[in-house]
Structures are given as structure tokens and as C-alpha cells.
Write a protein that holds these residues in place. Sequence first.
Motif, short mmCIF file in Angstrom:
data_model
loop_
_atom_site.label_atom_id
_atom_site.label_comp_id
_atom_site.label_asym_id
_atom_site.label_seq_id
_atom_site.Cartn_x
_atom_site.Cartn_y
_atom_site.Cartn_z
N SER A 159 51.30 70.21 -149.18
CA SER A 159 50.02 70.69 -148.63
C SER A 159 50.12 70.89 -147.12
CB SER A 159 48.92 69.67 -148.94
OG SER A 159 49.20 68.44 -148.30
N SER A 160 49.09 71.50 -146.57
CA SER A 160 49.08 71.80 -145.13
C SER A 160 48.72 70.56 -144.33
CB SER A 160 48.05 72.90 -144.87
OG SER A 160 48.16 73.88 -145.86
N GLU A 161 48.90 70.63 -143.03
CA GLU A 161 48.70 69.45 -142.18
C GLU A 161 47.23 69.08 -142.09
OE1 GLU A 161 52.48 69.73 -142.46
OE2 GLU A 161 51.18 68.03 -142.08
N ARG A 162 46.92 67.84 -142.21
CA ARG A 162 45.55 67.33 -142.23
C ARG A 162 44.75 67.78 -141.01
NH1 ARG A 162 44.66 67.72 -145.73
NH2 ARG A 162 42.50 67.50 -145.07
N GLU A 163 45.38 67.57 -139.85
CA GLU A 163 44.61 67.83 -138.62
C GLU A 163 44.10 69.27 -138.63
OE1 GLU A 163 48.12 65.14 -137.97
OE2 GLU A 163 47.77 67.14 -138.79
N VAL A 164 44.98 70.20 -139.03
CA VAL A 164 44.61 71.63 -138.99
C VAL A 164 43.59 71.92 -140.08
CG1 VAL A 164 45.54 73.97 -139.02
CG2 VAL A 164 47.00 72.06 -138.26
N VAL A 165 43.82 71.36 -141.26
CA VAL A 165 42.91 71.63 -142.40
C VAL A 165 41.52 71.08 -142.09
CG1 VAL A 165 42.44 71.12 -144.83
CG2 VAL A 165 44.79 71.65 -144.09
N ASP A 166 41.49 69.83 -141.57
CA ASP A 166 40.17 69.21 -141.36
C ASP A 166 39.38 69.93 -140.27
OD1 ASP A 166 41.32 65.81 -142.09
OD2 ASP A 166 40.92 67.58 -143.32
N LEU A 167 40.12 70.65 -139.40
CA LEU A 167 39.41 71.44 -138.37
C LEU A 167 39.28 72.88 -138.81
CD1 LEU A 167 41.05 69.94 -135.13
CD2 LEU A 167 38.59 69.86 -135.74
N GLN A 168 39.67 73.12 -140.04
CA GLN A 168 39.58 74.47 -140.64
C GLN A 168 40.06 75.53 -139.65
OE1 GLN A 168 35.72 74.91 -142.46
NE2 GLN A 168 35.99 73.04 -143.67
N GLN A 169 41.32 75.33 -139.22
CA GLN A 169 41.87 76.24 -138.19
C GLN A 169 42.76 77.31 -138.81
OE1 GLN A 169 43.46 72.99 -135.79
NE2 GLN A 169 41.98 73.55 -134.16
N GLY A 170 42.73 77.38 -140.14
CA GLY A 170 43.40 78.51 -140.81
C GLY A 170 44.91 78.33 -140.92
#
Length: 604
Positions: free
Chosen positions: A138-149
Amino acid sequence: MDEVSTRSAARPAASTAEDALKQKARDAGTAIEAAQQLQETDGFHLVIDALKLNGIDTIFGLPGIPITDLTRKLQAAGMRVISFRHEQSAGYAASIAGYMTQKPGICLTVSAPGFLNALTALANATTNCFPMILISGSSEREVVDLQQGDYEEMDQLAIAKPLAKAAFRVLHVEDIGIGIARAIRAAVSGRPGGVYLDLPAKVFPQTIDADVGKRSLIKVVDPAPRQIPAPDAVQRAIGLLKSAMRPLIILGKGAAYAQADADIRALVEKTGIPYLPMSMAKGLLPDTHDQSAAAARSYVLPEADVVMLIGARLNWLLSHGKGKTWGGKSSKAWGGQKFIQVDISPQEADSNVRIDAPVVGDIGSCVSALLAGMGSNWPSPPADWLDAIAERRAKNVAKMAETLAKDPAPMNFHSALNVMRDIVRANPDAILVNEGANALDFTRSIVDMFKPRKRLDVGTWGVMGIGMGFSIAAAVVSGEQVIAVEGDSAFGFSGMEVETICRYNLPVCVVIMNNNGVYRGDEVNPTGAADPSPLVFVKDARYEKLMEAFGGAGVRATTPVELREALEEAVRSRKPTLINAVIDEGAGTESGRITSLNPTARKK
Ligand code: FYN
Ligand code: ADP
Ligand code: MG
């Protein structure tokens, strides 16, 4: 090797000493690195070591970002990696491997769309109580949780939770051991089911001291602990069963999963009580067994007074335990039966109607406790009950024999499946995979099974698409011949996996009941326009050529004789084979034997 030799030939004398020193330092550096590396491990290797430590030796998956390297390393580490053309089939394969082995089947996918493609299989596993673990990168948490695409950004853990028995995420390399241990125990303990394990891409290259890493791994002790039923519950059940005048035992696929075959057979034979096998429980006792009431189904359900359910839920397949099927005056009315329910899930009892004697525990422990509690000289059921069942059964068997004896042209489901019936009887160790609507319902009642866990079908959800995934896993796990009886629509859900069957040269023979469409092939577009009816396919499609395209054997069979020859050759050669069985396009009924579930039918 070659590269090293070319470099030494060119160098002058003086600088050589210095270079040698530098080289020594470099080598020393690499050695230290190597030593360091020897002393270090990483997320890739800890996942592999954790799975191997727990006896997992096969992975069903489809490589891609971020798990391609892991897939390579799994194979390099000696694990069998079966690579599919679509994650849904990889997921179905993992789920049925879990059902057959009582060890969680592992499905490995890429992030987001790959994860979603396998999610249907995970949900189906949970619904059917098949133990599997879907591991997705899966994608990195930090980026996903900030919905940074991020690339394939998705909160997969949140999406999996409602469809899984349990779901976990590992963020740190030192937690991989715990994560996999939790996933294994959750998948097989209690009521088995689908588990999701989320591994963000970053966790794989993370490094850790090799010893610390090794110590962080867990070999799960007793992952599916026996659950012994309460003695008073066993006594209550025995008391109720003994009071019955028209007792019936219903065996569900939970009973097949339990691998308590001898005890279940002893319970049925010792009591003399008639039994009804649900579709994936067929073969727990041979379908030709004297006590089988399968051919008197709609007689025994309403007439029975005490019903013992063993690993069978009172869901839609058993009309929720009420209504006309059970002799109820209306669709919601209870039929008056008293129910004994043997199930590992304490919550299952009273899910639809009152359970008078719940026996909660693993089926092996429950059945052996019942046998022990019954003692010897169990009175056989009243003769009038057994005679009435035998009479109804004989009538249905005779009716079916008459239909099977016909040899219409083109073939219909009966004449084609009459051949299948003979082939399975002659090869009782073969595994039968089955899906479709008519292709499923006719096969279920026409093709007798003789051994446990040999019939793998659409199960509780009636899901289409399991065909090729189940067939591949069944062949990989058991090494046995697999015969898949497929509706032509159902086959379409996973048809591309015939390439996978050929690539691993698996003993799988696919038989497509080609009636040119969904349920039937003769529906027309009521507007008269050129487009065909949405239920109709290309006429006389040559499915056999699909298998030939990948080096397998393809046969078009238009008569029972041709079908029998092709099946016998497939079983003899154990070669990947597809038989296109041309069936009368007018032979099916809408939705097979569940037409009544269609809203229009309900309105009538
Ligand atoms: C069964 N029967 C037999 C035999 N076995 N007669 C003779 N010989 C044999 N060996 C009789 C049985 O007594 C019934 O007749 C009839 O055949 C059908 O038996 P079946 O199939 O066991 O029972 P039935 O009534 O269809 O059961 C309902 C059901 C079943 C919902 C449990 O249809 C089912 O499992 N359906 C799955 C449907 C599904 O998931 N489809 C996929 C989606 S398709 P009578 O006793 O005279 O009634 C999407 O569109
Ligand atoms: P038949 O032998 O009756 O012709 P087919 O395999 O041709 O059987 O048709 C079975 C049909 O079940 C499906 O095509 C379809 O209409 C219905 N169906 C569609 N999608 C699903 C699904 N995901 N799960 C269950 N049934 C489905
Ligand atoms: Mg069809």
C-alpha cells in the motif's frame, strides 16, 4: 565473473600497490557491509521468514508495485508462487486452499486496484468461512492520510475492515512477525474467515539487526485451538435427538471443513438418522449412501420434527429455517421443527429461528462428545419415517434416471451431466469445481460425490467467477485431477486463467456448458434492433480454442460420446484441457433453481 577479469589486465606497477590497498579497503568495506548485512535483515526477508516459520509454502498472487521484488524473493526463498492474470482469481485460489488445508491461503497483491480486485474473494472467504490472508502492498500513510494523491493512494485497511474477519497494518519492520502471527491466528481460529494484512511499501526495505529481526518472528502455537462443548449442552442435544420421531441431520460445508470425517460418518451411521448434505458437504458420506435424503429434500425438510445442523447455517440456502420449505403456513411462519445447532460460532444460534439445543465448539470436539454421550444401542428412527423417505427418494431417483437415459440432439444439461456422473464415479479422488446457474444446479443433483471436500462450488453467496481460481488452487494443493463444470457466463468471469493453467501445466479439465448465454441462449431483443439480448452470447463460441492458444488441449463436443471420450482423455493425460460442450440453448431456466429470487417472479 567476466567483468572482474577484464579490469585487472590494464594497471602500471607503482600505482598498483596503492590501488591494491584501496581495493583491500574497498573489499574490507564490502566485507564489513556484507558482515553488517549478514547482521542485518529487512522487511522483505522478515515477511518470507515469518510465513515459512508458520508452514506457509505457497503464495497466490499477481506481481506489481510495490510487491514485485517481494514476489521474486518469495520464489527465490523456495516458496511456490502461483502468478495469476487477475487478482480476483488469485484471491479465490487462496481462499479455497485455506478451505482444503485448514491453513490460511495467502493472496499477495499490489496496492489499490489490485487490492480491490482481490477484495471480492476476501469478502467471499469471510462469508463462506474460508481461512485466507490477503496481503497487499500500500501507499505511504502520511501521504494517504493527507490525501495528497500518492500512486494508487487508498486507505485499504479502512476499506477492508467491513469485509474481513480481521484487518491489520504493519508500519515498522520489527512488527512484521506480530502482524503475520495475528493474521494467521485470526484466519483459522474460531469461525475461519478472510483477513487483510496491509504492508505499506516503505516497510519492505526497512532494515533491522538480523538477530532482533529473527527474535521478532512468531511461530503461532495452536492457531485453531479446539473448542470443547459444554457437557450440559451435549446432554441437552442428545436428549432432544432421542425424543425425535422424524429426526434429520443436515451436514454443511463447516462439517466438511472440520476434517472430522470418521466421527461424522460414525454419528450418522450409529444413529441411523437420515442426513441431507449441503452442496459442499456432498461426499462426506458417499451420495449413494442408504441414509442420504438428498433425493427427498423437499419431503424431509417440512416433515422432520428434530433437525441437527452440523456446520450448516439456517441461511437462504435453507430458507432461513422457516416458511413453506419447512412446512410453515406462510413465508415467515415457522414449521414447528426443533433445532440442534452444532457450530463453532456462539452467535450463530437463533440467527433466523429459535435453536433449542445449541452445541458450541469445534465440530470435531462436538461430534466426538455427542458420540461419547450417546453410548451404545442408540434406537434407530421409526420405520415409517425411514420408509417414507425411501419411497420419495426412489421416486425421484427413478424420475432422474428416466431423464438421464434420454439422448437428445443437441445435448442438454442432463445428457451431458450423465457423462460427468460416470466420470466422477470412476475417479472419486478427482476434484469437481462447479459454477453457473443451471450448470451448477443440475450438476449438484446429478453428479454424486464419494469423498469429502471434493466438490468446490459457488457456496454461500452463489458467486460467479470462482471457477479457474478454485481449479488452479485445488490442483496445486492436492495434485489431484480437477474437473471444472462451468456455465458459459460463469466461465467468462475468470476465463483468462486458462493461460495460468497451461503455464503451470496443471491437471485441470474445464467443461463449459455452452448454451450460448446467461441461463439460456435463445432470448431475443424485444425491440427487434440489431443488438442481441443482454443475456445472449456469440452463437456457438469456440471456447476450446482459448486453451489451444496456450498449448492446452481443446475439444468441441456435441454428443455424450464425444464428451465422454474427451473427458477420459483429459483424465488419462492430466493435460490442461478445455471441452466446449455444446448444449441446447433452450435447455436452461432463468437462474436455474432459484428463479423465485428474481423480483418479477416474486411479484407473480
Ligand atoms: C437431489 N434430487 C435428486 C437427487 N439429488 N433426485 C434424484 N437423484 C438425486 N441424486 C432432487 C431433490 O430431492 C430435489 O427434488 C431436487 O432434486 C433439487 O435438489 P437440490 O438441488 O438439492 O435442492 P433445491 O430444492 O434446488 O435446493 C434449494 C437450494 C439449491 C437453494 C439450496 O437450489 C442451491 O443450492 N442453489 C444454489 C443456487 C446458486 O447459488 N446459484 C448461483 C447463482 S446463479 P425435490 O425433493 O422433489 O424438491 C445466479 O443467477
Ligand atoms: P447457465 O448454466 O444457467 O447458463 P451461466 O453461467 O451461463 O449459467 O449464468 C450464470 C449467471 O449468474 C450469471 O451469468 C449471471 O447472470 C448470474 N450472475 C451474474 N453475476 C453474478 C455474480 N457475481 N454472482 C452470482 N451470480 C451472478
Ligand atoms: Mg449459460
